[in-house]
Design a protein around this motif. Structure first.
Motif, PDB file in Angstrom:
ATOM      1  N   GLY A   1      39.918  43.889  31.972  1.00 50.02           N
ATOM      2  CA  GLY A   1      39.290  42.700  32.553  1.00 50.02           C
ATOM      3  C   GLY A   1      38.730  42.988  33.932  1.00 50.02           C
ATOM      4  O   GLY A   1      37.616  42.561  34.274  1.00 50.02           O
ATOM      5  N   GLY A   2      39.487  43.724  34.750  1.00 49.95           N
ATOM      6  CA  GLY A   2      39.010  44.097  36.076  1.00 49.95           C
ATOM      7  C   GLY A   2      37.757  44.953  35.996  1.00 49.95           C
ATOM      8  O   GLY A   2      36.805  44.761  36.762  1.00 49.95           O
ATOM      9  N   ALA A   3      37.735  45.890  35.071  1.00 44.87           N
ATOM     10  CA  ALA A   3      36.566  46.752  34.904  1.00 44.87           C
ATOM     11  C   ALA A   3      35.341  45.938  34.489  1.00 44.87           C
ATOM     12  O   ALA A   3      34.229  46.179  34.964  1.00 44.87           O
ATOM     13  CB  ALA A   3      36.856  47.841  33.871  1.00 44.87           C
ATOM     14  N   LEU A   4      35.549  44.952  33.634  1.00 46.87           N
ATOM     15  CA  LEU A   4      34.438  44.112  33.201  1.00 46.87           C
ATOM     16  C   LEU A   4      33.904  43.248  34.342  1.00 46.87           C
ATOM     17  O   LEU A   4      32.747  42.829  34.322  1.00 46.87           O
ATOM     18  CB  LEU A   4      34.853  43.231  32.019  1.00 46.87           C
ATOM     19  CG  LEU A   4      35.096  43.998  30.721  1.00 46.87           C
ATOM     20  CD1 LEU A   4      35.730  43.101  29.673  1.00 46.87           C
ATOM     21  CD2 LEU A   4      33.791  44.604  30.201  1.00 46.87           C
ATOM     22  N   LEU A   5      34.748  43.018  35.341  1.00 47.56           N
ATOM     23  CA  LEU A   5      34.316  42.257  36.517  1.00 47.56           C
ATOM     24  C   LEU A   5      33.831  43.172  37.638  1.00 47.56           C
ATOM     25  O   LEU A   5      33.556  42.714  38.742  1.00 47.56           O
ATOM     26  CB  LEU A   5      35.463  41.368  37.006  1.00 47.56           C
ATOM     27  CG  LEU A   5      35.874  40.262  36.039  1.00 47.56           C
ATOM     28  CD1 LEU A   5      37.114  39.544  36.541  1.00 47.56           C
ATOM     29  CD2 LEU A   5      34.728  39.285  35.806  1.00 47.56           C
ATOM     30  N   GLY A   6      33.762  44.475  37.364  1.00 41.80           N
ATOM     31  CA  GLY A   6      33.194  45.407  38.321  1.00 41.80           C
ATOM     32  C   GLY A   6      34.184  46.198  39.143  1.00 41.80           C
ATOM     33  O   GLY A   6      33.791  46.886  40.074  1.00 41.80           O
TER      34      GLY A   6
END
Length: 120
Positions: free
Chosen positions: A33-38
Motif C-alpha cells: 500500500g505504501g509503495a502504491l502511494l509512492g
C-alpha cells in the motif's frame, strides 16, 4: 456423522506459524500500500505479500485439501494470481490492490456456508 471439516490435519506449532505468517502478510500489505502511494518498493511489498500468502495457503491446503474446491480456497488462488499480476503490470497495481482488499474482506467475513461452499 462426520462433517467434511472434521478431517482437518494439524501439527504442533501450526497455529503459531499461521499467526507469524499472517503478521508478515499484514506487513506486506502495508509495504505494498505504501509503495502504491509512492513510498517504497512495489516489488518488495508484492513479494512479501505473495510469499506469506502462499505459505498460509500451503498450510491450509495441507491441513484441508478440500478447501481448494471451496469458495474461500478458490478466492485465495485468485488473490495470489492477482498479486503476481500486480508485480508484472505495475500500471494495473492500484485497482488490483483495491479489488484484492475488497475480495479479502468479503471472503474472510462471509458466513461459513458461503466460504466453505463447494464450487466443484
Amino acid at each position: 456423522m462426520r462433517r467434511p471439516r472434521d478431517n482437518i490435519r494439524d501439527f504442533p506449532g501450526k497455529r503459531w506459524l499461521n499467526v507469524a505468517l499472517r503478521t508478515v502478510h499484514l506487513l506486506g500489505l502495508v509495504l505494498l500500500g505504501g509503495a502504491l502511494l509512492g513510498a517504497g518498493s512495489l516489488g518488495l511489498g508484492a513479494s512479501v505479500l505473495f510469499v506469506s500468502g502462499f505459505g498460509m495457503f500451503a498450510i491450509d491446503s495441507w491441513a484441508n485439501p478440500a478447501q481448494l474446491r471451496e469458495t474461500a480456497g478458490f478466492g485465495v488462488l485468485l488473490k495470489l494470481l492477482l498479486v503476481g499480476l500486480m508485480a508484472l503490470q505495475p500500471a494495473w497495481a492500484l485497482p488490483i490492490f483495491w479489488f484484492i482488499l475488497i475480495l479479502s474482506t468479503l471472503l474472510s467475513h462471509a458466513p461459513g456456508a458461503f466460504r466453505h461452499y463447494r464450487l466443484f
